[in-house]
Design a protein around this motif. Structure first.
Motif, PDB file in Angstrom:
ATOM      1  N   ILE A  37      -8.594   8.708   6.763  1.00 24.77           N
ATOM      2  CA  ILE A  37      -7.516   8.903   8.014  1.00 24.77           C
ATOM      3  C   ILE A  37      -6.780   9.919   7.565  1.00 24.77           C
ATOM      4  O   ILE A  37      -6.550  10.994   8.376  1.00 24.77           O
ATOM      5  CB  ILE A  37      -6.855   7.351   8.217  1.00 24.77           C
ATOM      6  N   GLY A  38      -6.057  10.174   6.455  1.00 26.95           N
ATOM      7  CA  GLY A  38      -5.539  10.972   6.064  1.00 26.95           C
ATOM      8  C   GLY A  38      -6.408  12.441   6.080  1.00 26.95           C
ATOM      9  O   GLY A  38      -5.387  13.594   6.387  1.00 26.95           O
ATOM     10  N   ALA A  39      -7.635  12.478   5.763  1.00 23.40           N
ATOM     11  CA  ALA A  39      -8.411  13.603   5.734  1.00 23.40           C
ATOM     12  C   ALA A  39      -8.646  14.177   6.861  1.00 23.40           C
ATOM     13  O   ALA A  39      -8.650  15.293   7.295  1.00 23.40           O
ATOM     14  CB  ALA A  39      -9.712  13.461   5.027  1.00 23.40           C
ATOM     15  N   VAL A  40      -8.764  13.121   7.936  1.00 19.31           N
ATOM     16  CA  VAL A  40      -9.068  13.733   9.258  1.00 19.31           C
ATOM     17  C   VAL A  40      -7.845  14.044  10.023  1.00 19.31           C
ATOM     18  O   VAL A  40      -7.791  15.271  10.725  1.00 19.31           O
ATOM     19  CB  VAL A  40      -9.421  12.350  10.001  1.00 19.31           C
ATOM     20  N   ILE A  41      -6.744  13.455   9.717  1.00 16.63           N
ATOM     21  CA  ILE A  41      -5.503  14.209  10.340  1.00 16.63           C
ATOM     22  C   ILE A  41      -5.190  15.614   9.822  1.00 16.63           C
ATOM     23  O   ILE A  41      -4.965  16.347  10.553  1.00 16.63           O
ATOM     24  CB  ILE A  41      -4.345  13.080   9.980  1.00 16.63           C
ATOM     25  N   ALA A  59       1.443  12.112   4.318  1.00 13.79           N
ATOM     26  CA  ALA A  59       2.270  10.775   4.743  1.00 13.79           C
ATOM     27  C   ALA A  59       1.349   9.721   5.385  1.00 13.79           C
ATOM     28  O   ALA A  59       1.799   8.460   5.243  1.00 13.79           O
ATOM     29  CB  ALA A  59       3.143  11.233   5.816  1.00 13.79           C
ATOM     30  N   ALA A  60       0.350   9.933   5.991  1.00 13.73           N
ATOM     31  CA  ALA A  60      -0.422   9.090   6.547  1.00 13.73           C
ATOM     32  C   ALA A  60      -1.101   8.135   5.352  1.00 13.73           C
ATOM     33  O   ALA A  60      -0.977   6.928   5.563  1.00 13.73           O
ATOM     34  CB  ALA A  60      -1.589   9.794   7.580  1.00 13.73           C
ATOM     35  N   VAL A  61      -1.553   9.016   4.621  1.00 11.26           N
ATOM     36  CA  VAL A  61      -2.230   8.048   3.394  1.00 11.26           C
ATOM     37  C   VAL A  61      -1.327   7.186   2.588  1.00 11.26           C
ATOM     38  O   VAL A  61      -1.270   5.844   2.566  1.00 11.26           O
ATOM     39  CB  VAL A  61      -2.896   9.144   2.305  1.00 11.26           C
ATOM     40  N   VAL A  62      -0.049   7.518   2.448  1.00 10.67           N
ATOM     41  CA  VAL A  62       1.098   6.960   1.745  1.00 10.67           C
ATOM     42  C   VAL A  62       1.503   5.609   2.736  1.00 10.67           C
ATOM     43  O   VAL A  62       1.645   4.476   2.324  1.00 10.67           O
ATOM     44  CB  VAL A  62       2.088   7.651   1.123  1.00 10.67           C
ATOM     45  N   ILE A  63       1.623   5.859   3.956  1.00  5.35           N
ATOM     46  CA  ILE A  63       2.022   5.024   4.975  1.00  5.35           C
ATOM     47  C   ILE A  63       0.903   3.879   5.074  1.00  5.35           C
ATOM     48  O   ILE A  63       1.331   2.792   4.900  1.00  5.35           O
ATOM     49  CB  ILE A  63       2.545   5.715   6.346  1.00  5.35           C
ATOM     50  N   ILE A  64      -0.366   4.272   5.371  1.00  2.00           N
ATOM     51  CA  ILE A  64      -1.226   3.340   5.324  1.00  2.00           C
ATOM     52  C   ILE A  64      -1.400   2.288   4.149  1.00  2.00           C
ATOM     53  O   ILE A  64      -1.543   0.967   4.168  1.00  2.00           O
ATOM     54  CB  ILE A  64      -2.441   4.022   5.669  1.00  2.00           C
ATOM     55  N   ARG A  65      -1.249   2.943   3.068  1.00  2.00           N
ATOM     56  CA  ARG A  65      -1.590   2.104   1.789  1.00  2.00           C
ATOM     57  C   ARG A  65      -0.275   1.319   1.619  1.00  2.00           C
ATOM     58  O   ARG A  65      -0.396  -0.112   1.241  1.00  2.00           O
ATOM     59  CB  ARG A  65      -1.265   3.196   0.498  1.00  2.00           C
ATOM     60  N   ILE A  66       0.843   1.541   1.842  1.00  2.00           N
ATOM     61  CA  ILE A  66       2.138   0.671   1.789  1.00  2.00           C
ATOM     62  C   ILE A  66       1.896  -0.486   2.923  1.00  2.00           C
ATOM     63  O   ILE A  66       2.142  -1.644   2.370  1.00  2.00           O
ATOM     64  CB  ILE A  66       3.475   1.391   2.033  1.00  2.00           C
ATOM     65  N   CYS A  67       1.509  -0.154   3.963  1.00  2.00           N
ATOM     66  CA  CYS A  67       1.555  -1.192   5.097  1.00  2.00           C
ATOM     67  C   CYS A  67       0.142  -2.072   4.762  1.00  2.00           C
ATOM     68  O   CYS A  67       0.353  -3.429   4.747  1.00  2.00           O
ATOM     69  CB  CYS A  67       1.210  -0.403   6.285  1.00  2.00           C
ATOM     70  N   ALA A  68      -0.978  -1.536   4.148  1.00  2.00           N
ATOM     71  CA  ALA A  68      -1.847  -2.543   3.823  1.00  2.00           C
ATOM     72  C   ALA A  68      -1.629  -3.426   2.795  1.00  2.00           C
ATOM     73  O   ALA A  68      -1.924  -4.436   2.742  1.00  2.00           O
ATOM     74  CB  ALA A  68      -3.065  -1.668   3.380  1.00  2.00           C
ATOM     75  N   ALA A  69      -0.640  -2.743   1.653  1.00  2.40           N
ATOM     76  CA  ALA A  69      -0.223  -3.696   0.724  1.00  2.40           C
ATOM     77  C   ALA A  69       0.726  -4.858   1.138  1.00  2.40           C
ATOM     78  O   ALA A  69       0.636  -5.937   0.644  1.00  2.40           O
ATOM     79  CB  ALA A  69       0.326  -2.890  -0.467  1.00  2.40           C
ATOM     80  N   HIS A  95      -6.671  -3.162  -0.897  1.00  2.00           N
ATOM     81  CA  HIS A  95      -6.417  -3.069   0.301  1.00  2.00           C
ATOM     82  C   HIS A  95      -6.570  -1.598   0.988  1.00  2.00           C
ATOM     83  O   HIS A  95      -5.834  -0.455   0.639  1.00  2.00           O
ATOM     84  CB  HIS A  95      -4.827  -3.342   0.540  1.00  2.00           C
ATOM     85  N   ILE A  96      -7.551  -1.312   1.837  1.00  2.00           N
ATOM     86  CA  ILE A  96      -7.715  -0.243   2.767  1.00  2.00           C
ATOM     87  C   ILE A  96      -7.440   0.984   2.016  1.00  2.00           C
ATOM     88  O   ILE A  96      -6.487   1.782   2.288  1.00  2.00           O
ATOM     89  CB  ILE A  96      -6.602  -0.552   3.958  1.00  2.00           C
ATOM     90  N   TYR A  97      -8.071   1.167   0.837  1.00  2.02           N
ATOM     91  CA  TYR A  97      -8.026   2.331  -0.124  1.00  2.02           C
ATOM     92  C   TYR A  97      -8.798   3.631   0.445  1.00  2.02           C
ATOM     93  O   TYR A  97      -8.058   4.586   0.754  1.00  2.02           O
ATOM     94  CB  TYR A  97      -8.515   1.876  -1.439  1.00  2.02           C
ATOM     95  N   ALA A  98      -9.910   3.374   0.281  1.00  4.65           N
ATOM     96  CA  ALA A  98     -10.843   4.672   0.820  1.00  4.65           C
ATOM     97  C   ALA A  98     -10.567   5.056   2.339  1.00  4.65           C
ATOM     98  O   ALA A  98     -10.532   6.196   2.867  1.00  4.65           O
ATOM     99  CB  ALA A  98     -12.332   4.492   0.686  1.00  4.65           C
TER     100      ALA A  98
END
Length: 212
Positions: free
Chosen positions: A165-169, A187-197, A157-160
């Motif tokens: 997104i986290g790198a750009v931020i 925070a962005a990477v973790v939140i996106i991963r949680i939301c994606a899962a 789920h939306i891994y890379a």
């Protein structure tokens, strides 16, 4: 000690747990658990350092290797003891532990790679983001290849994308404050991963076409 050091330690521990969990799921022995934990923990950083023409950090500072191996062995002993007493609960927790450690490691090393990119001569936003993503996903790819699995970065789920997104931020906010940039990117990477899962978000793919 600066915040980058602590982020690197967190990423090392998280990815060592992730690598160790995959090895245990693949029924590897203690040596295999150590090797996958180490590969996952330092592999992305090694790829990054080779790309920028530096000796991999694992050979310049053994701290990360030691931490990864300690983490792997503690994990092995803990799960071995737990499995004997509460097999059902441990088995059910495997995927959750793997997801949490994978997400934290991805976030930590994405930010770490961007920070390393900022220290390079003629640094650009693209270079920083590229190094951030490579650092974040490289170890997991090597881990899955050694475990004879399809690398999760290609199917999860939306891994890379979370790493990108986290790198750009992180890269965009860096001129404002490096600490704020790293915290926001993490925070962005973790939140996106949680939301994606939770939302079962996936990139488009084609069904029904069989390989050769």
């Amino acid at each position: 000690m600066n915040s980058l050091f602590y982020i690197s330690i967190l990423g090392t521990v998280a990815f060592a747990v992730s690598g160790g969990m995959v090895a245990i799921q693949s029924r590897m022995d203690l040596f295999g658990v150590n090797m996958l934990a180490l590969t996952c923990a330092v592999g992305g950083g090694a790829i990054r350092d080779i790309l920028i023409g530096e000796r991999p950090v694992m050979f310049r500072d053994p701290t990360y290797v030691v931490i990864a191996l300690i983490t792997a062995n503690v994990l092995f002993v803990f799960l071995a003891l737990k499995h004997r007493r509460f097999p059902a609960s441990v088995v059910n927790a495997y995927e959750k532990i793997l997801f949490i450690s994978d997400s934290l490691g991805l976030a930590a090393f994405t930010v770490n790679g961007v920070a390393i990119g900022k220290d390079q001569p003629d640094s650009t936003l693209f270079l920083c983001c590229f190094l951030g993503v490579i650092t974040g996903i490289g170890g997991g790819i090597l881990r899955d290849i050694l475990a004879r699995k399809m690398p999760g970065v290609f199917v999860k789920h939306i891994y890379a994308v979370a790493s990108i997104i986290g790198a750009v931020i992180t890269g965009v906010l860096w001129p404002v404050s490096s600490d704020i940039a790293m915290m926001a990117g993490f925070a962005a990477v973790v939140i996106i991963r949680i939301c994606a899962a939770e939302g079962r978000w996936n990139l488009p793919h084609i069904e029904g076409i069989e390989g050769p």
